[in-house]
Enzyme design. Structure first.
Site, PDB file in Angstrom:
ATOM      1  N   ASP A 121     -15.153  16.724 -28.345  1.00 24.62           N
ATOM      2  CA  ASP A 121     -14.572  17.179 -27.090  1.00 24.62           C
ATOM      3  C   ASP A 121     -14.173  18.650 -27.176  1.00 24.62           C
ATOM      4  OD1 ASP A 121     -13.473  16.746 -24.425  1.00 24.62           O
ATOM      5  OD2 ASP A 121     -11.503  16.813 -25.376  1.00 24.62           O
TER       6      ASP A 121
ATOM      7  N   ASP B 286     -15.986  21.895 -25.258  1.00 22.51           N
ATOM      8  CA  ASP B 286     -15.185  22.791 -24.408  1.00 22.51           C
ATOM      9  C   ASP B 286     -15.340  24.239 -24.845  1.00 22.51           C
ATOM     10  OD1 ASP B 286     -14.215  20.580 -23.044  1.00 22.51           O
ATOM     11  OD2 ASP B 286     -12.281  20.570 -24.076  1.00 22.51           O
TER      12      ASP B 286
END
Length: 191
Positions: free
Chosen positions: A69, A73
């Site tokens: 994650d 990002d």
């Protein structure tokens, strides 16, 4: 001996892989097709909220998922900053500095969280830094800061191609840049 679960096929990680595919498509089209690039970038960013919900709903939170994650990002924002450096070369140093701050600070924070044995970088010691406590424990604050940061860079990207509807004599995307720039600066300061 129980059956070993394959964490790479956990629902939140599958969402994470979809985010990566969308990010790669977005990066490919950034220089030439703002509609495809922006659509894929925004969908990838929105899926970021769903992977966390899926991790909690299916009890599938993993260190791999947290790293995936964070990495997705960081790479997405960095790629957008690289495109912006080409579109606005006068401000290249600021885009480079933004990338360095974003990557270095998130890497240090994520790495220290893992070394402390946390399953997520979002688990904050309540007796620690009050800014980090508010940032990671208040979902509205976290969403507002992340969405505002993404809005700034995405609006600046769109300004290169189109103005958007004219409001009070200014293009919508320029207004969104002005509105979201303080949020981006505060998020950078928090980092």
């Amino acid at each position: 001996m129980g059956k070993q679960e394959n964490i790479f096929l956990f629902v939140p990680n599958l969402i994470g892989y979809a985010r990566i595919i969308l990010a790669v498509i977005s990066i490919y089209f950034m220089p030439t097709n703002y509609k495809v690039a922006c659509s894929c970038y925004v969908i990838s960013a929105l899926l970021d909220a769903f992977d966390g919900h899926a991790a909690r709903a299916f009890n599938q939170s993993t260190k791999f998922g947290a790293i995936l994650d964070q990495l997705t990002d960081r790479c997405g924002t960095m790629s957008l900053c690289i495109a912006l450096s080409n579109f606005y070369p006068k401000y290249m140093f600021l885009f480079q500095l933004s990338c360095i701050i974003d990557i270095a600070c998130h890497w240090i924070y994520l790495h220290s969280s893992i070394l402390q044995g946390k399953t997520s970088h979002k688990f904050v010691d309540m007796s620690g830094n009050p800014i980090m406590k508010c940032y990671y424990t208040s979902k509205p604050v976290l969403f507002f800061m992340c969405a505002g940061n993404e809005l700034f860079f995405a609006s600046l990207y769109l300004c290169h191609f189109i103005t958007g509807p004219i409001i009070a004599g200014h293009g919508l995307f320029k207004l969104l840049c002005w509105f979201s720039s303080p949020i981006m600066l505060v998020k950078t300061f928090i980092s």
